[in-house]
Design a protein around this motif. Structure first.
Motif, PDB file in Angstrom:
ATOM      1  N   ALA A  86      47.515  46.564  29.204  1.00  0.00           N
ATOM      2  CA  ALA A  86      47.946  47.458  30.068  1.00  0.00           C
ATOM      3  C   ALA A  86      46.875  48.339  30.855  1.00  0.00           C
ATOM      4  CB  ALA A  86      49.473  48.044  30.415  1.00  0.00           C
ATOM      5  N   ASP A  87      46.582  48.960  29.526  1.00  0.00           N
ATOM      6  CA  ASP A  87      45.467  50.072  29.666  1.00  0.00           C
ATOM      7  C   ASP A  87      44.015  49.741  29.735  1.00  0.00           C
ATOM      8  OD1 ASP A  87      47.683  51.819  29.633  1.00  0.00           O
ATOM      9  OD2 ASP A  87      47.520  52.158  27.414  1.00  0.00           O
ATOM     10  N   ALA A  88      43.731  48.382  29.574  1.00  0.00           N
ATOM     11  CA  ALA A  88      42.435  47.932  29.590  1.00  0.00           C
ATOM     12  C   ALA A  88      41.822  48.064  30.778  1.00  0.00           C
ATOM     13  CB  ALA A  88      42.602  46.387  29.341  1.00  0.00           C
ATOM     14  N   PRO A  89      40.407  48.496  30.589  1.00  0.00           N
ATOM     15  CA  PRO A  89      39.552  48.821  31.698  1.00  0.00           C
ATOM     16  C   PRO A  89      39.290  47.706  32.399  1.00  0.00           C
ATOM     17  CG  PRO A  89      38.503  49.196  29.940  1.00  0.00           C
ATOM     18  CD  PRO A  89      39.669  48.880  29.530  1.00  0.00           C
ATOM     19  N   MET A  90      39.866  47.202  33.475  1.00  0.00           N
ATOM     20  CA  MET A  90      39.302  46.047  33.988  1.00  0.00           C
ATOM     21  C   MET A  90      38.090  46.231  35.133  1.00  0.00           C
ATOM     22  SD  MET A  90      41.698  44.032  32.452  1.00  0.00           S
ATOM     23  CE  MET A  90      41.301  42.533  33.200  1.00  0.00           C
ATOM     24  N   VAL A  91      37.140  45.005  35.131  1.00  0.00           N
ATOM     25  CA  VAL A  91      36.023  45.102  35.788  1.00  0.00           C
ATOM     26  C   VAL A  91      35.916  44.163  36.642  1.00  0.00           C
ATOM     27  CG1 VAL A  91      33.659  45.291  35.765  1.00  0.00           C
ATOM     28  CG2 VAL A  91      34.739  46.412  33.876  1.00  0.00           C
ATOM     29  N   PRO A  92      36.351  44.057  37.970  1.00  0.00           N
ATOM     30  CA  PRO A  92      36.386  43.183  38.994  1.00  0.00           C
ATOM     31  C   PRO A  92      35.078  42.372  39.017  1.00  0.00           C
ATOM     32  CG  PRO A  92      37.220  45.091  40.276  1.00  0.00           C
ATOM     33  CD  PRO A  92      36.531  45.448  38.639  1.00  0.00           C
ATOM     34  N   ALA A  93      35.312  40.972  39.181  1.00  0.00           N
ATOM     35  CA  ALA A  93      34.117  40.067  39.174  1.00  0.00           C
ATOM     36  C   ALA A  93      33.513  39.944  40.564  1.00  0.00           C
ATOM     37  CB  ALA A  93      34.544  38.840  38.786  1.00  0.00           C
ATOM     38  N   VAL A  94      34.138  40.511  41.540  1.00  0.00           N
ATOM     39  CA  VAL A  94      33.662  40.589  42.937  1.00  0.00           C
ATOM     40  C   VAL A  94      34.282  41.734  43.716  1.00  0.00           C
ATOM     41  CG1 VAL A  94      32.942  38.199  43.116  1.00  0.00           C
ATOM     42  CG2 VAL A  94      35.253  38.931  43.936  1.00  0.00           C
ATOM     43  N   ASP A  95      34.166  41.954  44.809  1.00  0.00           N
ATOM     44  CA  ASP A  95      34.767  43.034  45.740  1.00  0.00           C
ATOM     45  C   ASP A  95      36.229  42.282  46.028  1.00  0.00           C
ATOM     46  OD1 ASP A  95      35.939  44.638  47.597  1.00  0.00           O
ATOM     47  OD2 ASP A  95      34.046  45.130  48.630  1.00  0.00           O
ATOM     48  N   LEU A  96      37.085  42.545  45.231  1.00  0.00           N
ATOM     49  CA  LEU A  96      38.576  41.859  45.392  1.00  0.00           C
ATOM     50  C   LEU A  96      39.217  42.286  46.439  1.00  0.00           C
ATOM     51  CD1 LEU A  96      39.948  41.921  41.484  1.00  0.00           C
ATOM     52  CD2 LEU A  96      38.712  39.972  42.696  1.00  0.00           C
ATOM     53  N   PRO A  97      39.166  43.453  46.947  1.00  0.00           N
ATOM     54  CA  PRO A  97      40.144  43.474  48.279  1.00  0.00           C
ATOM     55  C   PRO A  97      39.515  42.960  49.212  1.00  0.00           C
ATOM     56  CG  PRO A  97      39.863  45.816  47.156  1.00  0.00           C
ATOM     57  CD  PRO A  97      38.970  44.842  46.293  1.00  0.00           C
ATOM     58  N   ALA A  98      37.915  43.135  49.438  1.00  0.00           N
ATOM     59  CA  ALA A  98      37.575  42.295  50.540  1.00  0.00           C
ATOM     60  C   ALA A  98      37.402  40.691  50.450  1.00  0.00           C
ATOM     61  CB  ALA A  98      35.772  42.451  50.735  1.00  0.00           C
ATOM     62  N   VAL A  99      37.209  40.245  49.283  1.00  0.00           N
ATOM     63  CA  VAL A  99      37.212  38.682  49.121  1.00  0.00           C
ATOM     64  C   VAL A  99      38.782  38.185  49.329  1.00  0.00           C
ATOM     65  CG1 VAL A  99      36.816  36.809  47.670  1.00  0.00           C
ATOM     66  CG2 VAL A  99      35.282  38.628  47.988  1.00  0.00           C
ATOM     67  N   LEU A 100      39.708  38.809  48.679  1.00  0.00           N
ATOM     68  CA  LEU A 100      40.975  38.299  48.794  1.00  0.00           C
ATOM     69  C   LEU A 100      41.726  38.487  50.175  1.00  0.00           C
ATOM     70  CD1 LEU A 100      42.506  39.253  45.190  1.00  0.00           C
ATOM     71  CD2 LEU A 100      41.639  36.957  45.898  1.00  0.00           C
ATOM     72  N   GLY A 101      41.409  39.940  50.522  1.00  0.00           N
ATOM     73  CA  GLY A 101      41.784  40.063  51.912  1.00  0.00           C
ATOM     74  C   GLY A 101      41.486  39.028  52.967  1.00  0.00           C
ATOM     75  N   ALA A 102      40.010  38.785  52.869  1.00  0.00           N
ATOM     76  CA  ALA A 102      39.545  37.699  53.882  1.00  0.00           C
ATOM     77  C   ALA A 102      40.380  36.214  53.604  1.00  0.00           C
ATOM     78  CB  ALA A 102      38.018  37.551  53.612  1.00  0.00           C
ATOM     79  N   LEU A 103      40.739  35.943  52.521  1.00  0.00           N
ATOM     80  CA  LEU A 103      41.524  34.729  52.120  1.00  0.00           C
ATOM     81  C   LEU A 103      42.995  34.904  52.920  1.00  0.00           C
ATOM     82  CD1 LEU A 103      40.175  33.913  48.525  1.00  0.00           C
ATOM     83  CD2 LEU A 103      39.626  32.710  50.751  1.00  0.00           C
ATOM     84  N   ARG A 104      43.437  35.943  52.679  1.00  0.00           N
ATOM     85  CA  ARG A 104      44.715  36.255  53.045  1.00  0.00           C
ATOM     86  C   ARG A 104      44.811  36.249  54.625  1.00  0.00           C
ATOM     87  NH1 ARG A 104      49.894  37.733  50.295  1.00  0.00           N
ATOM     88  NH2 ARG A 104      51.149  37.686  52.391  1.00  0.00           N
ATOM     89  N   ALA A 105      43.690  36.696  55.413  1.00  0.00           N
ATOM     90  CA  ALA A 105      43.482  36.748  56.564  1.00  0.00           C
ATOM     91  C   ALA A 105      43.480  35.397  57.189  1.00  0.00           C
ATOM     92  CB  ALA A 105      42.370  37.648  57.190  1.00  0.00           C
ATOM     93  N   ARG A 106      43.183  34.476  56.584  1.00  0.00           N
ATOM     94  CA  ARG A 106      43.150  32.923  57.055  1.00  0.00           C
ATOM     95  C   ARG A 106      44.489  32.279  57.076  1.00  0.00           C
ATOM     96  NH1 ARG A 106      38.393  29.243  55.605  1.00  0.00           N
ATOM     97  NH2 ARG A 106      36.480  30.685  55.751  1.00  0.00           N
ATOM     98  N   GLY A 107      45.487  33.154  56.528  1.00  0.00           N
ATOM     99  CA  GLY A 107      46.920  32.494  56.264  1.00  0.00           C
ATOM    100  C   GLY A 107      47.063  31.750  54.941  1.00  0.00           C
ATOM    101  N   LEU A 108      46.356  32.142  54.148  1.00  0.00           N
ATOM    102  CA  LEU A 108      46.416  31.286  52.904  1.00  0.00           C
ATOM    103  C   LEU A 108      47.603  32.175  52.153  1.00  0.00           C
ATOM    104  CD1 LEU A 108      42.876  30.579  51.865  1.00  0.00           C
ATOM    105  CD2 LEU A 108      44.448  29.120  52.716  1.00  0.00           C
ATOM    106  N   LYS A 109      48.440  31.502  51.251  1.00  0.00           N
ATOM    107  CA  LYS A 109      49.282  32.188  50.360  1.00  0.00           C
ATOM    108  C   LYS A 109      48.539  32.402  49.070  1.00  0.00           C
ATOM    109  CE  LYS A 109      53.432  31.703  52.054  1.00  0.00           C
ATOM    110  NZ  LYS A 109      54.417  32.834  52.555  1.00  0.00           N
ATOM    111  N   LEU A 110      48.785  33.435  48.296  1.00  0.00           N
ATOM    112  CA  LEU A 110      47.897  33.584  47.027  1.00  0.00           C
ATOM    113  C   LEU A 110      48.893  34.006  45.887  1.00  0.00           C
ATOM    114  CD1 LEU A 110      45.292  36.388  48.373  1.00  0.00           C
ATOM    115  CD2 LEU A 110      45.196  33.993  48.499  1.00  0.00           C
TER     116      LEU A 110
END
Length: 228
Positions: free
Chosen positions: A90-114
């Protein structure tokens, strides 16, 4: 047409070495691994901050990793070990592989369920997503302790399909390990591999519909699939 994506977490949304190297180092320090024996059991090279391709940390569930460690930890009970592992996770310092808000937000904006299906436990997974600012983008989040088993079995993925009213053939499982891809195949989904984990392209390509550098390439793959 792809109508939903279900992601693995570690090595897919988050860079595996940078994130779980720190978790492994902290766990080994807490367990007192002065002679490096436990590091060897976990397939972890501390000097290089890297993992062997068959390291249990890569794809096994938290209880499975604990079961492997426990015989080397006389006097420590399973429940206490799991509690330590989950807290460090739970406390592990996670390092995103990409800009997650931008990439996942764009996929969600397409109407995709995640969705998210991880062999980590659910509470740390939710904390990691929240810390990255993307928890609210997910329709479904489960861990190995959520009641649907762990990968490579398809239970987590089938629960996503069932709870979100999806068709398996219109869903893609996105992950960095054979456990992820095998779970996707077993669930009747597309299997998409990414190279932000430990496995190499040569390890994954025979098991995947496509191998992408990272999840930022998903939108282009979805468009190309729709054009066929």
């Amino acid at each position: 047409m792809i109508e939903a994506l279900i992601f693995d977490k570690d090595g897919t949304l988050f860079d595996f070495r940078l994130s779980w190297g720190a978790w492994t180092r902290n766990l080994l320090a807490e367990l007192g691994d002065a002679d490096g024996r436990l590091a060897s059991v976990l397939g972890y090279d501390a000097a290089r901050n890297d993992f062997a391709a068959d390291s249990p940390v890569i794809a096994m569930t938290t209880p499975q990793i604990a079961d492997i460690l426990l015989p080397h930890l006389p006097g420590l009970g399973l429940e206490e070990l799991l509690e330590r592992m989950n807290q460090l996770s739970a406390d592990a310092p996670m390092v995103p592989a990409v800009d997650l808000p931008a990439v996942l937000g764009a996929l969600r904006a397409r109407g995709l369920k995640l969705g998210l299906a991880t062999n980590d436990t659910e509470l740390p997974a939710r904390r990691h997503l929240a810390g990255a600012g993307v928890l609210e983008l997910f329709d479904f989040v489960v861990g190995c302790d959520s009641g649907f088993g762990g990968k490579p079995a398809p239970g987590q993925l089938l629960a996503f399909v069932d709870q979100c009213g999806l068709t398996p053939g219109r869903v893609a499982m996105v992950g960095d390990s054979l456990h992820d891809l095998d779970a996707g195949r077993a669930a009747g989904m597309h299997a998409v591999a990414v190279l932000t984990g430990i496995a190499l392209r040569a390890d994954l390509e025979a098991h995947a519909d496509v191998v992408l550098t990272d999840i930022s390439e998903l939108a282009a793959w979805i468009d190309a699939l729709a054009a066929v």
